[in-house]
Design an enzyme around this catalytic site. Structure first.
Site: not given
Ligand code: CP
Length: 323
Positions: A62-63, A90, A112, A140
């Site tokens: 969704r986000t 890496k 995120r 959030h």
């Protein structure tokens, strides 16, 4: 647009430090932006020339998609980077990754990250605007905002409403953003869940703590049902998923005993048959897909305001002007 005049400041890391006035400005700015997504050609030149990087170190449907739609509908140039396919895999640090992106002249980073505090850490180290798309158990903010917009759409107000957040509060950044935002907008907030899934001292945030889902259903106007975050749990928080559903699940049988019709929200992704039964999730009082639709407008509003747009000019901006 002049970034210095942004009503939100440089970044959106959380709702804890925003005022009620700033939250209202975002919700009010989202209102005119809703209509853009209903057009045949879903594009306005508000962020033309801006470059935005979506940097996702954790899974998201969704986000991530909602931010990308919001950016594209405002005509920004966007790049998506997933941790697994970046040089982070890496051993490159978060700041080095961001500085390398900045060397390519970006304007904003939507991030995120699995660590609480990662968004603030990055925001303090790069000049680009940083938008927190969820950091660990912390916040959030755009989810909290879209939840508030959806509640306001359906109930006509936030002030004085009783909103109960039900379920896995301990692991939930959504719970924290909802609590900070709703309290600032004048709502009464309760949390309800098993003792093992309530953080210590949660009541100090100014919320009621309810110990039975039946009590939450009696008390609330709105239930925001949270996902059991199985991937963040060590063993032992709940006896079993079946047991959790039996004691804490939001079911039609339980809702039928409510003194009034409750509005039902869930931020997703849902565990159907665990924290919420399918007939509730798909039922007449569920606004779960309205939340998803509102997510695009809220994220457009945040991008517009961080880029220096003014709330009172949003209506004119969406008619074709650059912000
Ligand atoms: N609500 C939410 O954050 O969903 P995603 O994890 O799919 O982005």
């Amino acid at each position: 647009m002049n970034q210095m005049t942004s009503p939100l400041g440089k970044d959106l890391v959380g709702l804890e430090r925003l005022s009620g006035q700033q939250i209202r400005a975002i919700l009010d700015t989202a209102e005119p932006f809703k209509e853009i997504s209903e057009r045949r050609i879903k594009k306005v030149p508000v962020l033309r020339g801006k470059t935005i990087v979506n940097l996702f170190f954790e899974a998201s449907t969704r986000t991530r998609v909602s931010f990308e739609f919001a950016e594209k509908r405002l005509s920004a140039d966007t790049v998506n980077i997933a941790a697994a396919s970046s040089s982070v895999s890496k051993g490159e640090t978060l700041v080095d990754t961001a500085r390398n992106l900045e060397a390519m002249r970006i304007d904003m980073v939507v991030m995120r990250h699995g660590s609480s505090g990662a968004a603030r850490f990055l925001a303090d180290r790069i000049p680009s605007n940083v938008i927190n798309a969820g950091d660990g158990w912390h916040e959030h903010p755009t989810q909290g905002l879209l939840d508030m917009l959806t509640i306001r759409d359906h109930m006509g107000r936030l002030d004085g409403l009783k909103v109960c957040i039900v379920g896995d509060i301990r692991h939930s950044r959504v719970a924290r953003s909802n609590i900070y935002g709703l309290l600032k907008m004048g709502a009464e907030v309760a949390v309800c869940g098993p003792q093992t899934l309530l953080p210590q001292g949660i009541g100090d945030l100014g919320v009621h703590v309810l110990s039975r889902v039946e009590d939450a259903i009696q008390w609330a106007d709105v239930l925001n049902v949270l996902r059991l975050q199985l991937e963040r749990m060590q063993a032992g928080y709940v006896p079993s998923l079946r047991e959790y559903n039996r004691i804490w699940g939001v079911s039609t049988a339980r809702l039928e005993r409510a003194p009034r019709d409750l509005l039902i929200l869930h931020p997703g992704p849902m565990n159907r048959g665990v924290e919420i039964d399918s007939d509730v999730a798909d039922g007449p009082h569920s606004v779960i897909l309205n939340q998803v639709t509102n997510g695009v407008a809220v994220r457009m509003a945040v991008l517009y305001l961080l880029a220096g747009g003014q709330p009172e000019k949003a209506e004119a901006a969406k008619q074709g002007g650059e912000a």
